[in-house]
Design an enzyme around this catalytic site. Structure first.
Site, PDB file in Angstrom:
ATOM      1  CG  ASN A  95      12.719   9.291  -6.171  1.00  0.00           C
ATOM      2  OD1 ASN A  95      12.302  10.122  -6.971  1.00  0.00           O
ATOM      3  ND2 ASN A  95      12.139   9.085  -4.999  1.00  0.00           N
ATOM      4  N   GLY A 126      11.341  10.473  -1.923  1.00  0.00           N
ATOM      5  CA  GLY A 126      12.310   9.617  -1.248  1.00  0.00           C
ATOM      6  C   GLY A 126      12.025   9.467   0.229  1.00  0.00           C
ATOM      7  CE  LYS A 180      20.763   5.024   4.542  1.00  0.00           C
ATOM      8  NZ  LYS A 180      19.341   5.396   4.385  1.00  0.00           N
ATOM      9  CB  VAL A 195       8.569   1.657  -2.722  1.00  0.00           C
ATOM     10  CG1 VAL A 195       9.450   0.588  -3.362  1.00  0.00           C
ATOM     11  CG2 VAL A 195       9.335   2.975  -2.635  1.00  0.00           C
ATOM     12  CB  CYS A 229      16.590   6.105  -4.297  1.00  0.00           C
ATOM     13  SG  CYS A 229      16.619   7.245  -2.903  1.00  0.00           S
ATOM     14  CD  GLN A 276      19.145  12.059  -2.303  1.00  0.00           C
ATOM     15  OE1 GLN A 276      20.339  12.137  -2.023  1.00  0.00           O
ATOM     16  NE2 GLN A 276      18.340  11.200  -1.716  1.00  0.00           N
ATOM     17  NE  ARG A 278      -0.217   2.374   9.268  1.00  0.00           N
ATOM     18  CZ  ARG A 278       1.053   2.048   9.377  1.00  0.00           C
ATOM     19  NH1 ARG A 278       1.436   1.207  10.311  1.00  0.00           N
ATOM     20  NH2 ARG A 278       1.959   2.568   8.567  1.00  0.00           N
ATOM     21  CB  THR A 322      -0.945   0.034   1.217  1.00  0.00           C
ATOM     22  OG1 THR A 322      -0.163  -0.010   2.423  1.00  0.00           O
ATOM     23  CG2 THR A 322      -1.909  -1.144   1.186  1.00  0.00           C
ATOM     24  NE  ARG A 327      14.454  14.413   1.197  1.00  0.00           N
ATOM     25  CZ  ARG A 327      14.604  13.118   0.937  1.00  0.00           C
ATOM     26  NH1 ARG A 327      14.488  12.659  -0.295  1.00  0.00           N
ATOM     27  NH2 ARG A 327      14.874  12.258   1.908  1.00  0.00           N
ATOM     28  CG  HIS A 379      16.407  11.068  -5.991  1.00  0.00           C
ATOM     29  ND1 HIS A 379      15.317  11.731  -5.497  1.00  0.00           N
ATOM     30  CD2 HIS A 379      16.700  10.076  -5.089  1.00  0.00           C
ATOM     31  CE1 HIS A 379      14.948  11.169  -4.333  1.00  0.00           C
ATOM     32  NE2 HIS A 379      15.774  10.173  -4.077  1.00  0.00           N
TER      33      HIS A 379
END
Length: 340
Positions: free
Chosen positions: A316, A161, A215, A14, A130, A157, A39, A11, A236, A243
């Protein structure tokens, strides 16, 4: 005969995109299950022309399922990933939980497809961050030709994201600027994101870099070559999807910009749009919904002996997440499971 496929987190942004791409690419599915937390239980999601009703991930039995695409975050993956793997279902995980485990392959199929066979170590495969995914697609063919020494990357980005909450915050703050009676305080981001840029993604680390920047360094080394030096600044920006990255590359030997352009045109997963005229490049709004990683602004860097600059843009939610996971599933099927 096709595959029995699970999409966990069906849901979310992604997860929904994973279902869309599995259908678009006509992945050979015999049976598909959409999982969600309690939920979201019973929520309907689309898979091609079908509608799936989500099932409870807490009670789902992974036995007999071939592969599971996870888009549920690290905390939930820590619980359900080993459970699925132990039941014989190969987990393709989009969270950061397993990316840095030396026994678990971190895969971008255009770059290191041979790593797929290491899935046997723990029955788990990791999907990269990403921002890393789109960059290494461009780096790998150039590295194969001229060997990269160092990469300096600045990212721009999009808020997607950060998930649906990030997109909602940009939308609500933008509306609030035009309706001064409403005030939308930052919740998902550290500062106002509407009409602003924020030079922080994820938490700060001891050396002053953020976790997102760390990362990119570690993942590039694991996917392409541990000898490459990488420094990143991740920002951001008020863009909903897509991105962008300004990438400066230093090679061990000279690589002409025209040859680099030709190499990238032939490389899998890349579309070169590079005209030296107004608008002769790709911006994030143009890449949304597309499978490709777009490369523009390829040019020599005269400040170092063997340097190039380029501009890299990708959706992304697709190459940075869902598309890469589906490509890993395709690779797993083609090279290992061989059912489809």
């Amino acid at each position: 005969m096709g595959y029995r496929v699970v999409v966990a987190g069906a849901t979310g942004n992604v997860g929904r995109e994973m279902l869309n791409i599995l259908a678009e690419r006509q992945f050979p599915v015999d049976e598909i299950a959409a999982l969600a937390s309690r939920r979201s239980l019973g929520t309907e999601v689309s898979f091609g022309d079908k509608t799936l009703t989500t099932q409870d991930i807490d009670t789902f039995d992974f036995t007999g399922w071939d592969m599971a695409l996870f888009a549920i975050g690290s905390d939930a993956t820590k619980t359900y990933g080993p459970k699925a793997a132990a039941a014989g279902c190969v987990v393709i995980d989009n969270s950061s939980l397993y990316r840095y485990d030396p026994e678990i392959p971190l895969i971008v199929p255009e770059c290191n497809p041979e790593a797929i066979h290491d899935y046997k170590n723990k029955n788990i495969i990791a999907n990269p961050n990403c921002s890393t995914a789109q960059m290494v697609v461009a780096l790998k063919p150039l590295h194969d030709r001229a060997k990269i020494k160092r990469v300096v990357v600045s990212t721009y980005q999009s808020v997607s994201g950060a998930g649906k909450d990030g997109m909602d915050e940009l939308w609500d703050q933008t509306k609030a600027i035009y309706n001064p009676t409403t005030d939308v305080e930052p919740k998902k981001f550290q500062k106002q994101i509407a009409f602003n840029v924020i030079p922080q993604i994820d938490v700060f680390m001891e050396d002053g870099s953020t976790k997102e920047e760390w990362k990119m360094v570690v993942e590039t080394k694991k996917i392409v070559d541990p000898s490459i030096k990488v420094t990143a600044t991740c920002v951001r920006v008020p863009v909903f999807v897509g991105h962008s990255e300004a990438v400066n590359i230093e090679f061990e030997e000279f690589l002409d910009e025209d040859e680099a352009r030709d190499i990238l045109r032939e490389a899998p997963g890349i579309m070169v749009i590079d005209k030296r005229e107004d608008g002769g490049y790709v911006s994030p709004i143009e890449c949304a919904g597309d499978f490709a990683t777009f490369i523009s602004r390829i040019r020599q860097d005269s400040t170092v002996e063997n340097g190039l600059n380029l501009w890299c843009v990708s959706d992304n939610l697709r190459k940075g997440a869902a598309l890469n996971a589906v490509q890993i599933a395709e690779l797993l099927g083609r090279e290992v499971l061989k059912k489809g």
